[in-house]
Scaffold this active site. Structure first.
Site, PDB file in Angstrom:
ATOM      1  N   ALA A  56      48.544  38.470  49.636  1.00 15.56           N
ATOM      2  CA  ALA A  56      49.452  39.477  49.771  1.00 15.56           C
ATOM      3  C   ALA A  56      49.766  40.945  50.396  1.00 15.56           C
ATOM      4  O   ALA A  56      50.344  41.293  51.002  1.00 15.56           O
ATOM      5  CB  ALA A  56      48.972  40.059  48.140  1.00 15.56           C
ATOM      6  N   ALA A  85      33.707  40.042  44.414  1.00 16.22           N
ATOM      7  CA  ALA A  85      32.745  41.038  43.983  1.00 16.22           C
ATOM      8  C   ALA A  85      32.742  42.273  45.282  1.00 16.22           C
ATOM      9  O   ALA A  85      31.727  43.040  44.984  1.00 16.22           O
ATOM     10  CB  ALA A  85      31.865  40.201  44.808  1.00 16.22           C
ATOM     11  N   HIS A  88      37.205  44.714  48.358  1.00 12.69           N
ATOM     12  CA  HIS A  88      38.576  44.107  48.963  1.00 12.69           C
ATOM     13  C   HIS A  88      39.888  44.691  48.344  1.00 12.69           C
ATOM     14  O   HIS A  88      40.689  44.503  48.985  1.00 12.69           O
ATOM     15  CB  HIS A  88      37.588  42.829  49.630  1.00 12.69           C
ATOM     16  CG  HIS A  88      38.875  42.784  50.727  1.00 12.69           C
ATOM     17  ND1 HIS A  88      39.959  41.033  50.074  1.00 12.69           N
ATOM     18  CD2 HIS A  88      39.412  42.989  51.954  1.00 12.69           C
ATOM     19  CE1 HIS A  88      40.939  41.204  51.717  1.00 12.69           C
ATOM     20  NE2 HIS A  88      40.175  42.300  52.712  1.00 12.69           N
TER      21      HIS A  88
END
Ligand SMILES: Nc1c(NC[C@H](O)[C@H](O)[C@H](O)CO)[nH]c(=O)[nH]c1=O
Ligand SMILES: CC(=O)[C@@H](O)COP(=O)(O)O
Length: 158
Positions: A56, A85, A88
């Site tokens: 993306a 997790a 980011h």
């Protein structure tokens, strides 16, 4: 009151789809939805171009190149960013949305945001053709409406 709005007439439209490959299990369904909407509203299949980028984050620069080509009436951006997790996710979502929004403001060519940003894979699946519809289809419809609206707004004052 004079209402200015776009119809859903797409017979002469030339459309670029910029779609990321990351989470392609989802993005592929978004592409299918967008193609379905375009074809069912009369777009010639030969007038649809599909650009694939890695993720993306790469959508905005690719979309800008498609806009700058001057060959398309609208650019549809499709992707799927699913939280992992780390933080980011937040940075990718922020920059992709900001990049597409900035591009849409700096050009007269409608640039549409069809990137699903979800907390988990289930939410993404729901928005890729199941219980929450198909965001690719919805985004393509918005592209058709914006191209029609753009034509109407160009008539203002004439
Ligand atoms: N985690 C996801 C990504 N990450 C990759 C970035 O978009 C980009 O390709 C990489 O950082 C190299 O510049 N991309 C998605 O589309 N969806 C994700 O969930
Ligand atoms: C949206 C992302 O970049 C994300 O999928 C990456 O996963 P992680 O945060 O576990 O590295």
């Amino acid at each position: 009151m004079k209402l200015i709005q776009g119809n859903l007439i797409a017979t002469d439209m030339k459309v670029a789809i910029v779609a990321s490959r990351f989470n392609d299990f989802i993005v592929g369904k978004l592409i299918d939805g967008a193609e379905d909407a375009l074809l069912r509203h009369g777009v010639d299949p030969d007038n649809i171009s599909l650009v694939r980028v890695p993720g993306a984050f790469e959508i905005p620069p690719a979309a800008k190149l498609m806009v700058n080509s001057g060959a398309y009436d609208a650019v549809i951006c499709l992707g799927a960013v699913i939280r992992g997790a780390t933080t980011h996710y937040d940075y990718v979502c922020s920059e992709v949305s900001k990049g597409i929004a900035h591009l849409s403001m700096e050009t007269d060519t409608p640039v549409l945001f069809g990137v699903v940003t979800t907390e988990n894979i289930e939410q993404a699946i729901e928005r890729a053709g199941t219980k929450a519809g198909n965001k690719g289809y919805d985004t393509a419809l918005a592209a058709i409406e914006m191209v029609n609206l753009s034509g109407e707004m160009k008539k203002i004052g004439k």
